[in-house]
Enzyme design. Structure first.
Site, PDB file in Angstrom:
ATOM      1  N   LEU A  91     -23.347  22.423  56.140  1.00  0.00           N
ATOM      2  CA  LEU A  91     -22.667  22.903  57.334  1.00  0.00           C
ATOM      3  C   LEU A  91     -23.497  24.037  57.912  1.00  0.00           C
ATOM      4  CD1 LEU A  91     -18.907  23.145  56.207  1.00  0.00           C
ATOM      5  CD2 LEU A  91     -19.977  21.320  57.540  1.00  0.00           C
ATOM      6  N   ASP A  92     -23.530  24.144  59.241  1.00  0.00           N
ATOM      7  CA  ASP A  92     -24.205  25.268  59.879  1.00  0.00           C
ATOM      8  C   ASP A  92     -23.613  26.580  59.383  1.00  0.00           C
ATOM      9  OD1 ASP A  92     -25.685  23.505  61.368  1.00  0.00           O
ATOM     10  OD2 ASP A  92     -24.458  23.692  63.183  1.00  0.00           O
ATOM     11  N   ARG A  93     -24.414  27.633  59.428  1.00  0.00           N
ATOM     12  CA  ARG A  93     -23.947  28.945  59.000  1.00  0.00           C
ATOM     13  C   ARG A  93     -22.618  29.318  59.662  1.00  0.00           C
ATOM     14  NH1 ARG A  93     -26.249  34.256  57.819  1.00  0.00           N
ATOM     15  NH2 ARG A  93     -28.389  33.516  58.108  1.00  0.00           N
TER      16      ARG A  93
ATOM     17  N   THR B 166     -20.349  27.407  61.036  1.00  0.00           N
ATOM     18  CA  THR B 166     -19.283  26.411  60.923  1.00  0.00           C
ATOM     19  C   THR B 166     -18.560  26.609  59.593  1.00  0.00           C
ATOM     20  OG1 THR B 166     -20.542  24.808  62.221  1.00  0.00           O
ATOM     21  CG2 THR B 166     -18.754  23.940  60.862  1.00  0.00           C
TER      22      THR B 166
ATOM     23  N   ASN C 265     -26.724  19.690  64.330  1.00  0.00           N
ATOM     24  CA  ASN C 265     -26.107  20.250  65.552  1.00  0.00           C
ATOM     25  C   ASN C 265     -25.517  19.188  66.473  1.00  0.00           C
ATOM     26  OD1 ASN C 265     -28.554  22.946  65.971  1.00  0.00           O
ATOM     27  ND2 ASN C 265     -26.820  22.771  64.608  1.00  0.00           N
TER      28      ASN C 265
END
Length: 309
Positions: free
Chosen positions: A143-145, A147, A241
């Site tokens: 997961l993105d930082r 998110t 993304n």
């Protein structure tokens, strides 16, 4: 789901507790609702979906699993000891093969070789090595930082490879909640494009077919007003993304996502949360499902006035 403190976690092991003998033919959910009368229906379903109900010592998750007289139903309960404090990580499930967590926004999943900061990966590695210094964890997805939400790690290289090589077959449901700018007029839709990455690592949709990696995103509007919309988002693909780019593509950037066109600053974080992850366990074959609550801050824009960056 029971309330949990966000800034800490406890080392968890599952131990069998009360056992019940089946007296008459019935279905598992009905039996549990009648037997565990102190628990609500959702709590009982949660026990099932998290693999904590055993019939004759075999974990069962199907609500309509048929029971016969003489069978034994056991409930596994999480036993906690305050031996492991982790920042921004809550362990939702752990067994010999996998760890499923809920990650807070702002915490890196995994750092690059050039970074040396606290990550979910590093904390979980320390966690498993408390029992055996040779234990390791392996990245399955990220997961993105910024998110938050549900993600999973493997506890062996073989399980990691099984999960990654069969990801589309193993994962049954992957649902996100997105808070986006503006009123999304179309109540449901599908966004499809070919994603590429610039030299500065920004992802974008190519105007040409077959130019990049195909990405497919589906959405449904939960609620909206003049300034914001709250969406359920599911993915056919898991590109870098992807949701952030596709929301920008339809003119409704995710709140707080300045990189991809957001102009609103209201909740102090990116408005993206991985709410549901459901998958077939790579070893047991059981279907597991983990669902977290929508962050309260995602609902605040429907009561507040937006401010410009």
């Amino acid at each position: 789901m029971h309330k949990r403190k966000r800034k800490s976690n406890t080392n968890q092991t599952q131990v069998p507790i009360k056992q019940y003998t089946v007296k008459e033919q019935t279905e598992l959910l009905i039996f549990l609702l009648n037997t565990l009368s102190n628990l609500g229906r959702n709590s009982v379903k949660s026990l099932l979906s998290h693999g904590r109900v055993l019939v004759n010592d075999q974990a069962v998750t199907k609500y309509n699993y048929p029971l016969q007289p003489g069978q034994t139903v056991s409930i596994r309960k999480v036993k906690t000891t305050n031996t492991s404090l982790m920042a921004g990580v809550i362990i939702l499930h752990e067994d010999e093969d996998i760890i499923v967590i809920e990650k807070e926004a702002g915490l890196l999943s995994v750092s690059s070789s050039k970074e040396n900061e606290l990550t979910a990966y590093r904390q979980l590695m320390d966690h498993v090595r408390r029992g055996n210094p040779k234990n390791r964890i392996f990245v399955v997805h990220r997961l993105d930082r910024d998110t938050s939400g549900v993600m999973m790690f493997a506890k062996s290289k073989d399980v990691q490879q099984t999960m990654q090589n069969s990801w589309k077959d193993i994962v049954q449901e992957r649902l996100y909640i997105a808070l986006v700018e503006g009123s999304v007029k179309k109540k449901e839709g599908t966004i499809s494009s070919w994603l590429k990455e610039t030299t500065t690592f920004k992802t974008y949709s190519s105007p040409r077919s077959n130019d990049g990696k195909l990405a497919v995103t589906h959405y449904n509007v939960i609620k909206s007003n003049q300034n914001f919309s709250l969406l359920k988002v599911s993915l056919d693909t898991g590109r870098k993304n992807q949701i952030r780019v596709h929301m920008q593509d339809i003119g409704h950037s995710i709140v707080g996502d300045k990189k991809y066109g957001s102009h609103m600053k209201l909740i102090g974080r990116l408005g993206l949360h991985a709410q549901v992850l459901s998958f077939v366990h790579p070893t047991t074959g059981l279907l597991l499902r983990f669902e977290t609550k929508i962050p309260k801050s995602f609902l605040s824009p429907f009561r507040s006035t937006p401010t410009k960056n």
